[in-house]
Design an enzyme around this catalytic site. Sequence first.
Site, PDB file in Angstrom:
ATOM      1  N   ASP A   1      -8.539   7.462   7.696  1.00 25.02           N
ATOM      2  CA  ASP A   1      -8.892   8.173   6.468  1.00 25.02           C
ATOM      3  C   ASP A   1     -10.348   7.799   6.213  1.00 25.02           C
ATOM      4  O   ASP A   1     -10.651   6.697   5.762  1.00 25.02           O
ATOM      5  CB  ASP A   1      -7.996   7.748   5.300  1.00 25.02           C
ATOM      6  CG  ASP A   1      -8.205   8.634   4.076  1.00 25.02           C
ATOM      7  OD1 ASP A   1      -9.234   9.338   4.027  1.00 25.02           O
ATOM      8  OD2 ASP A   1      -7.351   8.610   3.172  1.00 25.02           O
TER       9      ASP A   1
ATOM     10  N   GLU B   1      -7.454  12.368   8.921  1.00 25.68           N
ATOM     11  CA  GLU B   1      -7.274  13.318   7.815  1.00 25.68           C
ATOM     12  C   GLU B   1      -8.011  14.644   8.034  1.00 25.68           C
ATOM     13  O   GLU B   1      -7.495  15.707   7.748  1.00 25.68           O
ATOM     14  CB  GLU B   1      -7.775  12.705   6.489  1.00 25.68           C
ATOM     15  CG  GLU B   1      -7.601  13.686   5.342  1.00 25.68           C
ATOM     16  CD  GLU B   1      -8.105  13.184   4.004  1.00 25.68           C
ATOM     17  OE1 GLU B   1      -8.554  12.036   3.911  1.00 25.68           O
ATOM     18  OE2 GLU B   1      -8.053  13.983   3.042  1.00 25.68           O
TER      19      GLU B   1
ATOM     20  N   ASP C   1      -2.875   7.292   4.347  1.00 28.12           N
ATOM     21  CA  ASP C   1      -3.101   6.806   2.980  1.00 28.12           C
ATOM     22  C   ASP C   1      -2.350   5.512   2.678  1.00 28.12           C
ATOM     23  O   ASP C   1      -2.550   4.932   1.607  1.00 28.12           O
ATOM     24  CB  ASP C   1      -2.660   7.865   1.959  1.00 28.12           C
ATOM     25  CG  ASP C   1      -3.685   8.977   1.822  1.00 28.12           C
ATOM     26  OD1 ASP C   1      -4.883   8.692   1.985  1.00 28.12           O
ATOM     27  OD2 ASP C   1      -3.287  10.131   1.558  1.00 28.12           O
TER      28      ASP C   1
ATOM     29  N   ILE D   1     -12.777   8.766   4.189  1.00 24.60           N
ATOM     30  CA  ILE D   1     -13.042   8.419   2.788  1.00 24.60           C
ATOM     31  C   ILE D   1     -11.731   8.638   2.058  1.00 24.60           C
ATOM     32  O   ILE D   1     -11.265   9.767   1.931  1.00 24.60           O
ATOM     33  CB  ILE D   1     -14.156   9.272   2.147  1.00 24.60           C
ATOM     34  CG1 ILE D   1     -15.500   8.997   2.825  1.00 24.60           C
ATOM     35  CG2 ILE D   1     -14.253   8.982   0.638  1.00 24.60           C
ATOM     36  CD1 ILE D   1     -16.691   9.729   2.192  1.00 24.60           C
ATOM     37  N   ASP D   2     -11.122   7.562   1.636  1.00 21.24           N
ATOM     38  CA  ASP D   2      -9.892   7.679   0.852  1.00 21.24           C
ATOM     39  C   ASP D   2     -10.296   7.571  -0.608  1.00 21.24           C
ATOM     40  O   ASP D   2     -11.054   6.671  -0.981  1.00 21.24           O
ATOM     41  CB  ASP D   2      -8.937   6.544   1.227  1.00 21.24           C
ATOM     42  CG  ASP D   2      -7.667   6.586   0.390  1.00 21.24           C
ATOM     43  OD1 ASP D   2      -7.021   7.640   0.347  1.00 21.24           O
ATOM     44  OD2 ASP D   2      -7.342   5.562  -0.230  1.00 21.24           O
TER      45      ASP D   2
ATOM     46  N   THR E   1     -11.636  10.454  -2.322  1.00 15.95           N
ATOM     47  CA  THR E   1     -12.901  11.204  -2.332  1.00 15.95           C
ATOM     48  C   THR E   1     -13.364  11.474  -3.770  1.00 15.95           C
ATOM     49  O   THR E   1     -14.569  11.503  -4.045  1.00 15.95           O
ATOM     50  CB  THR E   1     -12.744  12.526  -1.542  1.00 15.95           C
ATOM     51  OG1 THR E   1     -12.162  12.204  -0.283  1.00 15.95           O
ATOM     52  CG2 THR E   1     -14.076  13.212  -1.304  1.00 15.95           C
TER      53      THR E   1
ATOM     54  N   ASP F   1     -17.075  12.441   4.555  1.00 13.03           N
ATOM     55  CA  ASP F   1     -15.733  12.365   5.161  1.00 13.03           C
ATOM     56  C   ASP F   1     -15.804  12.792   6.637  1.00 13.03           C
ATOM     57  O   ASP F   1     -15.288  12.101   7.514  1.00 13.03           O
ATOM     58  CB  ASP F   1     -14.742  13.305   4.433  1.00 13.03           C
ATOM     59  CG  ASP F   1     -14.560  13.003   2.952  1.00 13.03           C
ATOM     60  OD1 ASP F   1     -13.436  12.734   2.520  1.00 13.03           O
ATOM     61  OD2 ASP F   1     -15.566  13.044   2.199  1.00 13.03           O
TER      62      ASP F   1
HETATM   63  N1  LIG Z   1      -1.245  15.637  -5.322  1.00  8.47           N
HETATM   64  C1  LIG Z   1      -1.478  14.466  -4.778  1.00  8.47           C
HETATM   65  N2  LIG Z   1      -0.575  13.450  -4.933  1.00  8.47           N
HETATM   66  C2  LIG Z   1      -0.806  12.241  -4.397  1.00  8.47           C
HETATM   67  N3  LIG Z   1      -1.929  11.934  -3.683  1.00  8.47           N
HETATM   68  C3  LIG Z   1      -2.858  12.894  -3.492  1.00  8.47           C
HETATM   69  C4  LIG Z   1      -2.683  14.193  -4.029  1.00  8.47           C
HETATM   70  N4  LIG Z   1      -3.766  14.929  -3.696  1.00  8.47           N
HETATM   71  C5  LIG Z   1      -4.589  14.136  -2.949  1.00  8.47           C
HETATM   72  N5  LIG Z   1      -4.054  12.909  -2.832  1.00  8.47           N
HETATM   73  C6  LIG Z   1      -4.566  11.765  -2.083  1.00  8.47           C
HETATM   74  O1  LIG Z   1      -4.412  10.627  -2.873  1.00  8.47           O
HETATM   75  C7  LIG Z   1      -5.284   9.643  -2.378  1.00  8.47           C
HETATM   76  C8  LIG Z   1      -6.091   9.031  -3.456  1.00  8.47           C
HETATM   77  O2  LIG Z   1      -5.222   8.321  -4.169  1.00  8.47           O
HETATM   78  P1  LIG Z   1      -5.683   7.645  -5.487  1.00  8.47           P
HETATM   79  O3  LIG Z   1      -5.477   8.640  -6.563  1.00  8.47           O
HETATM   80  O4  LIG Z   1      -4.747   6.495  -5.534  1.00  8.47           O
HETATM   81  O5  LIG Z   1      -7.093   7.288  -5.309  1.00  8.47           O
HETATM   82  C9  LIG Z   1      -6.169  10.290  -1.459  1.00  8.47           C
HETATM   83  O6  LIG Z   1      -5.705  10.065  -0.158  1.00  8.47           O
HETATM   84  C10 LIG Z   1      -6.061  11.711  -1.809  1.00  8.47           C
HETATM   85  O7  LIG Z   1      -6.562  12.380  -0.788  1.00  8.47           O
HETATM   86  P2  LIG Z   1      -8.129  12.154  -0.307  1.00  8.47           P
HETATM   87  O8  LIG Z   1      -8.113  11.145   0.850  1.00  8.47           O
HETATM   88  O9  LIG Z   1      -8.440  13.491   0.114  1.00  8.47           O
HETATM   89  O10 LIG Z   1      -8.952  11.630  -1.468  1.00  8.47           O
HETATM   90 MG   LIG Z   2      -6.661   9.414   1.458  1.00  5.42          MG
HETATM   91 MG   LIG Z   3      -9.673  10.978   2.648  1.00  4.54          MG
HETATM   92 MG   LIG Z   4      -9.268  14.028   1.386  1.00  4.91          MG
END
Ligand SMILES: Nc1ncnc2c1ncn2[C@@H]1O[C@H](COP(=O)(O)O)[C@@H](O)[C@H]1OP(=O)(O)O
Ligand SMILES: [Mg+2]
Ligand SMILES: [Mg+2]
Ligand SMILES: [Mg+2]
Length: 375
Positions: free
Chosen positions: A167, A95, A313, A169-170, A172, A72
């Site tokens: 973002d 992010e 996101d 890594i979306d 993660t 990331d």
């Molecule tokens: N409590 C939460 N509710 C909704 N989305 C969240 C929550 N915690 C993290 N995310 C973020 O949801 C996204 C992933 O969505 P999905 O579940 O659809 O794959 C990511 O951007 C993740 O962050 P991150 O970028 O840190 O992974």
């Molecule tokens: Mg994300």
């Molecule tokens: Mg991310």
């Molecule tokens: Mg993240």
Amino acid sequence: MNSRSYLQIRRIIGVFTTRSFTTMSTRPFALERQFAVSAVRRACALTSSVFNKLVKNETLTKGDKSPVTVGDYAAQGLISIMLKNSFPADPIVGEEDAGELRADEGKVLRERIIDLANEALVAPRVEGDKAEWGIGPGQTKTTDELLDAIDRGNYDGGRTGRMWTIDPIDGTKGFLRGEQYAVCLSLLVDAQVQLGIIGCPNLPLDLSNPDGERGCIFVAVRGQGCQQIPLSGASETTLSMPTFTPSSLTFLESVEAMHSSHSTSDIISSIIGITRPPIRMDSQAKYGCLARGDGGLYLRMPTNAGYREKIWDHAPGCLLVEEAGGIVTDSRGLPLDFGVGRTLGENYGVVAAGKEVHAVVLDAVQQATGVKAKA
Ligand SMILES: Nc1ncnc2c1ncn2[C@@H]1O[C@H](COP(=O)(O)O)[C@@H](O)[C@H]1OP(=O)(O)O
Ligand SMILES: [Mg+2]
Ligand SMILES: [Mg+2]
Ligand SMILES: [Mg+2]
């Protein structure tokens, strides 16, 4: 008129004609699109290589309990450095920040991240890459330059001007499981997404052929449609969402029940009369899949009132779907507002669907959640 003034007028007309011709023949945001494809392709190569070599202690847990890996940080640093070389005046809403890496305890991780980012920066240029973007042999950065680049993502966002979202890594959690994740980049102008791009290194080009080629880039510029490009090549396919009827819908949702309420989606689905099981997938890859017709609906229903969805996101994915002919709103039926700041503000979820079914789905969402429609 003497011959000197005649020549001056000819020169002015010449310049003017050349300029207007260039403007007319260049599509809006053509350079930004070329840049974005190049940056996301390079970041996808970086994250894929990280996954293959990732070791346990290369992941941190952030304050919100979500994981962040060396991948990331290095991918955000890479894209940010490329942006600084290419569009130096544009602020970035990214992010990640380098706070934890600057502390003494971050030293080992920091060194690994510098190596990864520099490896990605110096990789040979391929077709479409420009040297002035700060990539190619000899373009290494120091530790401080890289940490500063990561921290350039600290912009607060807002309603006016140009800004990029990253973002790196979306999804993660999907990345760590070896499943779906996405490298996501967008350009907003006055809070409207003008360019959205998502790289999905693990996504099959064709979901019905999971053993076939993997690795897709989805890209859209407002008014110019949505295209899929294989990560391995340059050929582009324009995407357009097929027509669905409510009962023929398959919906896409998060793997993680903490990110999107599976139980609310179940209720919505039974109101609509959907009988097929959902496609569960991590990350904004869902928006790309929706744009190309893998299912006709993406639901993201809030799980806790306190969570604020982040603009990085949703900005790229939202444009992909709209440019492929779909509609994206919250559960009140309002467009997502990317001008509030780093988040979308109060969380009313996301309802993304084909234009023929969006109204029916929205009605079911409102019945299930009690949220009222707003004009
Ligand atoms: N409590 C939460 N509710 C909704 N989305 C969240 C929550 N915690 C993290 N995310 C973020 O949801 C996204 C992933 O969505 P999905 O579940 O659809 O794959 C990511 O951007 C993740 O962050 P991150 O970028 O840190 O992974
Ligand atoms: Mg994300
Ligand atoms: Mg991310
Ligand atoms: Mg993240």
